[in-house]
Design a protein around this motif. Structure first.
Motif, PDB file in Angstrom:
ATOM      1  N   VAL A 135       0.852  -1.192   0.000  1.00 37.94           N
ATOM      2  CA  VAL A 135       0.000   0.000   0.000  1.00 37.94           C
ATOM      3  C   VAL A 135       0.885   1.239   0.000  1.00 37.94           C
ATOM      4  CG1 VAL A 135      -1.774   1.290   1.239  1.00 37.94           C
ATOM      5  CG2 VAL A 135      -1.826  -1.206   1.235  1.00 37.94           C
ATOM      6  N   ARG A 136       0.592   2.157  -0.906  1.00 31.79           N
ATOM      7  CA  ARG A 136       1.346   3.413  -0.937  1.00 31.79           C
ATOM      8  C   ARG A 136       0.405   4.575  -1.221  1.00 31.79           C
ATOM      9  NH1 ARG A 136       2.102   5.475  -6.028  1.00 31.79           N
ATOM     10  NH2 ARG A 136       1.996   4.029  -7.805  1.00 31.79           N
ATOM     11  N   ALA A 137       0.829   5.761  -0.830  1.00 30.97           N
ATOM     12  CA  ALA A 137       0.027   6.964  -1.046  1.00 30.97           C
ATOM     13  C   ALA A 137      -0.043   7.297  -2.532  1.00 30.97           C
ATOM     14  CB  ALA A 137       0.626   8.129  -0.267  1.00 30.97           C
ATOM     15  N   THR A 138      -1.163   7.883  -2.942  1.00 28.98           N
ATOM     16  CA  THR A 138      -1.357   8.230  -4.347  1.00 28.98           C
ATOM     17  C   THR A 138      -1.041   9.698  -4.591  1.00 28.98           C
ATOM     18  OG1 THR A 138      -3.680   8.796  -3.968  1.00 28.98           O
ATOM     19  CG2 THR A 138      -3.188   6.531  -4.607  1.00 28.98           C
ATOM     20  N   ASN A 139      -0.949  10.023  -5.869  1.00 25.48           N
ATOM     21  CA  ASN A 139      -0.860  11.415  -6.297  1.00 25.48           C
ATOM     22  C   ASN A 139      -1.774  11.593  -7.501  1.00 25.48           C
ATOM     23  OD1 ASN A 139       0.606  10.458  -8.607  1.00 25.48           O
ATOM     24  ND2 ASN A 139       2.466  10.422  -7.344  1.00 25.48           N
ATOM     25  N   ALA A 140      -1.889  12.808  -7.995  1.00 25.22           N
ATOM     26  CA  ALA A 140      -2.825  13.100  -9.080  1.00 25.22           C
ATOM     27  C   ALA A 140      -2.554  12.274 -10.343  1.00 25.22           C
ATOM     28  CB  ALA A 140      -2.807  14.592  -9.392  1.00 25.22           C
ATOM     29  N   PRO A 141      -1.297  12.151 -10.801  1.00 25.57           N
ATOM     30  CA  PRO A 141      -1.052  11.320 -11.993  1.00 25.57           C
ATOM     31  C   PRO A 141      -1.447   9.856 -11.791  1.00 25.57           C
ATOM     32  CG  PRO A 141       0.812  12.766 -11.586  1.00 25.57           C
ATOM     33  CD  PRO A 141      -0.077  12.877 -10.388  1.00 25.57           C
ATOM     34  N   ASP A 142      -1.237   9.338 -10.576  1.00 25.12           N
ATOM     35  CA  ASP A 142      -1.647   7.957 -10.288  1.00 25.12           C
ATOM     36  C   ASP A 142      -3.144   7.786 -10.509  1.00 25.12           C
ATOM     37  OD1 ASP A 142       0.844   6.971  -9.598  1.00 25.12           O
ATOM     38  OD2 ASP A 142       0.631   7.511  -7.488  1.00 25.12           O
ATOM     39  N   LEU A 143      -3.932   8.672  -9.925  1.00 21.80           N
ATOM     40  CA  LEU A 143      -5.386   8.556 -10.003  1.00 21.80           C
ATOM     41  C   LEU A 143      -5.890   8.752 -11.426  1.00 21.80           C
ATOM     42  CD1 LEU A 143      -6.538  10.437  -6.778  1.00 21.80           C
ATOM     43  CD2 LEU A 143      -6.281   7.986  -7.144  1.00 21.80           C
ATOM     44  N   ALA A 144      -5.254   9.656 -12.170  1.00 20.90           N
ATOM     45  CA  ALA A 144      -5.689   9.928 -13.543  1.00 20.90           C
ATOM     46  C   ALA A 144      -5.550   8.701 -14.431  1.00 20.90           C
ATOM     47  CB  ALA A 144      -4.888  11.093 -14.120  1.00 20.90           C
ATOM     48  N   ALA A 145      -4.666   7.786 -14.056  1.00 22.14           N
ATOM     49  CA  ALA A 145      -4.438   6.586 -14.869  1.00 22.14           C
ATOM     50  C   ALA A 145      -5.492   5.511 -14.637  1.00 22.14           C
ATOM     51  CB  ALA A 145      -3.047   6.021 -14.575  1.00 22.14           C
ATOM     52  N   PHE A 146      -6.299   5.652 -13.582  1.00 23.01           N
ATOM     53  CA  PHE A 146      -7.313   4.646 -13.280  1.00 23.01           C
ATOM     54  C   PHE A 146      -8.619   5.012 -13.981  1.00 23.01           C
ATOM     55  CE2 PHE A 146      -4.346   3.406 -10.074  1.00 23.01           C
ATOM     56  CZ  PHE A 146      -4.593   2.058  -9.865  1.00 23.01           C
ATOM     57  N   ILE A 147      -8.818   4.418 -15.140  1.00 22.83           N
ATOM     58  CA  ILE A 147     -10.030   4.621 -15.935  1.00 22.83           C
ATOM     59  C   ILE A 147     -10.685   3.257 -16.133  1.00 22.83           C
ATOM     60  CG2 ILE A 147     -10.987   5.442 -18.103  1.00 22.83           C
ATOM     61  CD1 ILE A 147      -9.797   7.668 -16.473  1.00 22.83           C
TER      62      ILE A 147
END
Length: 260
Positions: free
Chosen positions: A41-53
């Motif tokens: 488990v690791r903390a996310t950032n904006a680019p990480d979340l944008a990749a989850f489609i």
């Protein structure tokens, strides 16, 4: 004959040594190739979340003899946190395509979001089933099926499904859901990154909690409710909690040591 016997014995011993050596090599190869699935488990950032489609689909069935003619109030999504500045209302069509279909188990609310991004907001979607002439609003339970699908490869699906029938925390006595207090189905959605599947990105849905609303387990109570105009509905709220602060990373690790 003596030499022949000694020669045969020599070949027999050599064969056993060769067999044991090959077996040991094969066993080591099998053990070396064994792997366990590691979750990190690791903390996310904006680019990480944008990749989850993902393609998301929600199916909630109210188990009953009702139909979609009883449905009222579906069409709004509430996002954010109550009491905070991010709390807002929006047309449900901005979140997902929605419909109601009649099934043998009762009316099913269907929500579909194609290529849906992973939101940082909570979402609340509510609807009601109301009394109709000679057809009261009453249900024996709820059935749910939520899926997240990789739009690039439809074979990769993450899902959760089940049936919620009993609103009692004390026994398994059947109940009938009916009345003003809403039935709240809470689901958590969190991102999972599969390094062992070419960095597949899937959103994992999980049932977090079911908060039962108004219900009756005695025939006399139900009869009184059926005669009361104030109880003539079933309130349901779908609560979606997007756990977007962390990503679960999954990879295979060799049991003999760190994986590649």
């Amino acid at each position: 004959m003596k030499r022949k016997t000694e020669l045969g014995g020599t070949f027999s011993i050599a064969s056993w040594i060769l067999f044991i050596g090959l077996f040991a090599a094969l066993l080591y190869h099998i053990i070396a190739k064994r792997a366990i699935e590691m979750h990190n488990v690791r903390a996310t950032n904006a680019p990480d979340l944008a990749a989850f489609i993902n393609d998301l689909e929600f199916n909630i069935t109210t188990i009953s003899s009702m139909s979609c003619l009883h449905l009222r109030g579906l069409g709004t999504v509430v996002t954010g946190n109550p009491g905070l500045i991010d709390y807002r209302f929006a047309p449900l069509s901005t979140f997902a395509n929605y419909s109601c279909i009649n099934t043998t188990k009762g009316p099913t609310i269907m929500l579909k979001c194609s290529r849906c991004p992973l939101s940082r907001d909570n979402a609340y979607i509510s609807w009601q089933f109301v009394d109709l002439p000679n057809s009261p609003a009453a249900a024996a339970g709820f059935q749910f099926n939520l899926t997240a699908t990789d739009p690039k490869n439809k074979k990769h699906v993450s899902l959760v499904s089940g049936t919620l029938r009993n609103g009692s925390n004390f026994d398994d006595k059947p109940v009938t859901f009916r009345g003003l207090t809403p039935n709240i189905l809470k689901f958590n959605f969190f991102p999972r990154l599969y390094h062992n599947l070419n960095d597949l990105k899937l959103i994992q849905p999980l049932l977090h909690e079911f908060l039962p609303g108004s219900s009756f387990d005695e025939i006399s109570q139900l009869q009184a409710s059926l005669e009361s105009p104030n109880d003539g509905l079933i309130n349901t709220t779908l609560y979606i909690n997007f756990l977007s602060s962390y990503i679960v990373e999954i990879k295979d690790q060799n049991v003999m040591g760190p994986g590649e």
